[in-house]
Design a protein around this motif. Structure first.
Motif, PDB file in Angstrom:
ATOM      1  N   ALA A  34      98.614 136.743  16.017  1.00 10.18           N
ATOM      2  CA  ALA A  34      98.194 137.973  16.692  1.00 10.18           C
ATOM      3  C   ALA A  34      98.748 138.017  18.111  1.00 10.18           C
ATOM      4  CB  ALA A  34      96.671 138.074  16.711  1.00 10.18           C
ATOM      5  N   ALA A  35      98.794 136.861  18.780  1.00  2.00           N
ATOM      6  CA  ALA A  35      99.359 136.798  20.130  1.00  2.00           C
ATOM      7  C   ALA A  35     100.852 137.118  20.113  1.00  2.00           C
ATOM      8  CB  ALA A  35      99.120 135.415  20.733  1.00  2.00           C
ATOM      9  N   ILE A  36     101.549 136.614  19.096  1.00  4.96           N
ATOM     10  CA  ILE A  36     102.970 136.935  18.939  1.00  4.96           C
ATOM     11  C   ILE A  36     103.151 138.434  18.727  1.00  4.96           C
ATOM     12  CG2 ILE A  36     104.957 136.636  17.407  1.00  4.96           C
ATOM     13  CD1 ILE A  36     103.890 133.754  16.897  1.00  4.96           C
ATOM     14  N   TRP A  48      97.770 143.123  12.781  1.00  7.50           N
ATOM     15  CA  TRP A  48      98.416 142.251  11.797  1.00  7.50           C
ATOM     16  C   TRP A  48      99.593 142.925  11.083  1.00  7.50           C
ATOM     17  CZ3 TRP A  48      93.374 144.113  10.944  1.00  7.50           C
ATOM     18  CH2 TRP A  48      93.251 145.042   9.910  1.00  7.50           C
ATOM     19  N   SER A  49      99.775 144.240  11.265  1.00  6.77           N
ATOM     20  CA  SER A  49     100.841 144.946  10.551  1.00  6.77           C
ATOM     21  C   SER A  49     101.842 145.539  11.527  1.00  6.77           C
ATOM     22  CB  SER A  49     100.248 146.061   9.687  1.00  6.77           C
ATOM     23  OG  SER A  49      99.843 147.161  10.492  1.00  6.77           O
ATOM     24  N   GLN A  50     103.022 145.869  11.013  1.00  6.93           N
ATOM     25  CA  GLN A  50     104.049 146.472  11.863  1.00  6.93           C
ATOM     26  C   GLN A  50     103.618 147.850  12.347  1.00  6.93           C
ATOM     27  OE1 GLN A  50     106.863 144.682  12.811  1.00  6.93           O
ATOM     28  NE2 GLN A  50     106.902 146.331  14.353  1.00  6.93           N
ATOM     29  N   ALA A  51     102.921 148.595  11.508  1.00  8.80           N
ATOM     30  CA  ALA A  51     102.452 149.918  11.926  1.00  8.80           C
ATOM     31  C   ALA A  51     101.492 149.800  13.112  1.00  8.80           C
ATOM     32  CB  ALA A  51     101.772 150.630  10.762  1.00  8.80           C
ATOM     33  N   GLN A  52     100.641 148.786  13.080  1.00  5.00           N
ATOM     34  CA  GLN A  52      99.714 148.582  14.192  1.00  5.00           C
ATOM     35  C   GLN A  52     100.466 148.174  15.459  1.00  5.00           C
ATOM     36  OE1 GLN A  52      97.445 145.625  12.194  1.00  5.00           O
ATOM     37  NE2 GLN A  52      95.945 147.057  11.348  1.00  5.00           N
ATOM     38  N   ILE A  53     101.415 147.262  15.307  1.00  6.39           N
ATOM     39  CA  ILE A  53     102.223 146.833  16.457  1.00  6.39           C
ATOM     40  C   ILE A  53     102.929 148.035  17.076  1.00  6.39           C
ATOM     41  CG2 ILE A  53     104.236 145.474  17.152  1.00  6.39           C
ATOM     42  CD1 ILE A  53     103.413 143.460  14.910  1.00  6.39           C
ATOM     43  N   ASP A  54     103.513 148.859  16.246  1.00  2.03           N
ATOM     44  CA  ASP A  54     104.225 150.040  16.741  1.00  2.03           C
ATOM     45  C   ASP A  54     103.274 151.007  17.440  1.00  2.03           C
ATOM     46  OD1 ASP A  54     106.504 148.942  15.625  1.00  2.03           O
ATOM     47  OD2 ASP A  54     106.491 150.248  13.848  1.00  2.03           O
ATOM     48  N   GLY A  55     102.072 151.173  16.885  1.00  2.00           N
ATOM     49  CA  GLY A  55     101.087 152.044  17.518  1.00  2.00           C
ATOM     50  C   GLY A  55     100.670 151.536  18.878  1.00  2.00           C
ATOM     51  N   TRP A  56     100.460 150.241  18.982  1.00  2.00           N
ATOM     52  CA  TRP A  56     100.094 149.662  20.281  1.00  2.00           C
ATOM     53  C   TRP A  56     101.251 149.751  21.270  1.00  2.00           C
ATOM     54  CZ3 TRP A  56      95.498 149.393  21.877  1.00  2.00           C
ATOM     55  CH2 TRP A  56      94.429 149.058  21.039  1.00  2.00           C
ATOM     56  N   LYS A  57     102.487 149.636  20.773  1.00  2.00           N
ATOM     57  CA  LYS A  57     103.648 149.695  21.676  1.00  2.00           C
ATOM     58  C   LYS A  57     103.729 151.051  22.365  1.00  2.00           C
ATOM     59  CE  LYS A  57     107.514 147.780  23.256  1.00  2.00           C
ATOM     60  NZ  LYS A  57     108.041 148.809  24.146  1.00  2.00           N
ATOM     61  N   LYS A  58     103.410 152.106  21.669  1.00  3.29           N
ATOM     62  CA  LYS A  58     103.387 153.425  22.301  1.00  3.29           C
ATOM     63  C   LYS A  58     102.357 153.460  23.430  1.00  3.29           C
ATOM     64  CE  LYS A  58     104.708 155.982  18.113  1.00  3.29           C
ATOM     65  NZ  LYS A  58     104.246 156.976  17.100  1.00  3.29           N
ATOM     66  N   ILE A  90      92.323 140.506  14.532  1.00  5.73           N
ATOM     67  CA  ILE A  90      93.541 139.714  14.313  1.00  5.73           C
ATOM     68  C   ILE A  90      93.913 139.631  12.837  1.00  5.73           C
ATOM     69  CG2 ILE A  90      93.102 138.362  16.389  1.00  5.73           C
ATOM     70  CD1 ILE A  90      92.317 136.011  14.505  1.00  5.73           C
ATOM     71  N   THR A  91      92.980 139.997  11.964  1.00  8.84           N
ATOM     72  CA  THR A  91      93.224 139.968  10.529  1.00  8.84           C
ATOM     73  C   THR A  91      92.244 140.925   9.865  1.00  8.84           C
ATOM     74  OG1 THR A  91      93.439 138.519   8.588  1.00  8.84           O
ATOM     75  CG2 THR A  91      91.647 138.042  10.103  1.00  8.84           C
ATOM     76  N   ARG A  92      92.470 141.272   8.617  1.00  6.54           N
ATOM     77  CA  ARG A  92      91.575 142.209   7.920  1.00  6.54           C
ATOM     78  C   ARG A  92      90.173 141.612   7.813  1.00  6.54           C
ATOM     79  NH1 ARG A  92      96.250 144.064   4.584  1.00  6.54           N
ATOM     80  NH2 ARG A  92      96.274 146.330   4.844  1.00  6.54           N
TER      81      ARG A  92
END
Length: 375
Positions: free
Chosen positions: A162-164, A74-84, A60-62
């Motif tokens: 992290a839930a958001i 925690w980052s937009q790149a991670q969110i985008d990766g999970w979205k795929k 949830i954090t570094r």
């Protein structure tokens, strides 16, 4: 296998069968960002019939984890990766929860992500865990004495964010990782939590962090929140006397019963995950299903830890469990649920050398190269 292959409503989501895939650390992200290889791994298992996939632990954090390539959120790149990944899992007609993970005292201050975070290693109390091995650090150091968390509500807020982020990433829900000797477990355990404020001492106080975190997740996800606990684990240097264990987890689950969670996963004792210190095993061995099921009359119970196909059918068919989570057999059999439904043998040997990937090796080996059965 008729009981296992019936739908089940969990929160606002209906899963197609009772065979879930456990959260499994696989150490394959790219600098904490989910990648295409991970997408292939999850899609293989979604197509293989998993009713519900729980992601590997998502930081949830570094934090200075032992697993360099564990993913974060925690980052937009991670969110985008999970979205795929979540989009692809849904296209394969499966569901996926994000397991939210904070390591607490079993991080290391010299790990790159901990340095980047600019904060010390935190724990409920300034008590180090014994053991550990950070293989990627010079000298393979063990755990350090953590800095006591001054205000646990700040960590609760990190879980909520992290839930958001997990909602933005398209998951169907979140699971709080309350097992394995990590942060939530550390707060619950009297050997790692010796605080004298409202977050420590009595079972009620030691359960406060888990309960406040669950409430924060519910604010984001409503009923689509699960909890995983391991009262009979000694991994990462946790474990209490039996009566203290039953009192603590009994109180926790009585309160959880009122929260309307989508499920609670009970991890049974695992010998391979136990550890020996000072000539004795660390875990408090007891039957977690028989001990803690009575506290959960309205909350669906999942059972995990070396559950065989026949045992899974018996647990669900008898009503002792709403479903099961299977771990290592999902690693070596990407079509596990299909095999179980059609009676195919579970005959792929598990590649332990490739379990977490090998330094400088092909990350696909032991990850996405297991064959499916012939149908």
């Amino acid at each position: 296998m008729s009981a296992l292959f019936t739908p089940l409503k969990l929160g606002s989501t209906t899963i197609s069968n009772r065979i879930g895939m456990s959260a499994l650390t696989r150490n394959r992200s790219t600098a904490t960002v989910p990648n295409e290889l991970m997408l292939k791994y999850y899609v293989q298992r979604a197509k293989g019939g998993a009713g519900l996939i729980v992601s590997e632990g998502i930081l949830i954090t570094r934090q200075g984890t032992e697993w360099q390539q564990a993913p974060g959120i925690w980052s937009q790149a991670q969110i985008d990766g999970w979205k795929k990944i979540t989009d692809a899992v849904h296209e394969a007609d499966s569901k996926i929860y994000a397991q939210l993970w904070h390591l607490g005292r079993v991080s290391h201050p010299d790990a790159p992500e901990q340095i980047a975070a600019g904060v010390p290693v935190y724990g409920p109390s300034a008590i180090p865990a014994r053991g550990g091995k950070f293989r990627f650090l010079p000298g393979q150091p063990g755990y350090v004495t953590p800095t006591q968390i001054v205000d646990p509500t700040l960590i609760v807020a990190q879980y909520k964010q992290a839930a958001i982020n997990a909602k933005e990433a398209g998951f169907d829900g979140v699971e709080l990782h309350g097992a394995g000797g990590y942060l939530v477990h550390q707060f619950l355990d009297s050997s790692s939590n010796q605080r004298t404020d409202k977050w420590g001492g009595s079972p009620e106080n030691r359960a406060r962090f888990a309960l406040e975190t669950l409430k924060a997740l519910i604010e984001v996800w409503g009923p689509d929140v699960g909890l995983k606990i391991s009262p009979a684990f000694g991994y990462n240097d946790v474990g209490m006397p039996l009566q203290d264990t039953v009192d603590t987890y009994g109180y926790l689950l009585r309160e959880v019963e009122n929260l309307g969670l989508s499920y609670v996963t009970l991890m049974r004792y695992l010998a391979f995950a136990d550890v020996e210190y000072d000539g004795k095993l660390r875990a408090t061995q007891h039957d977690v299903v028989e001990t803690y099921s009575p506290f959960l009359t309205n909350t669906p119970i999942f059972v995990t830890s070396d559950v065989t196909p026949a045992e899974a059918e018996a647990l669900v068919g008898s009503g002792k469990a709403a479903g099961v989570f299977i771990g290592r057999n999902w690693i070596s059999h990407p079509d596990l649920a299909r095999r179980m439904k059609t009676g195919k043998a579970l005959d792929n040997a598990l590649d332990f050398a490739g379990f977490y990937g090998t330094e400088g090796g092909d990350p696909a080996v032991g990850y996405v190269d297991y064959p499916e059965a012939t149908y």
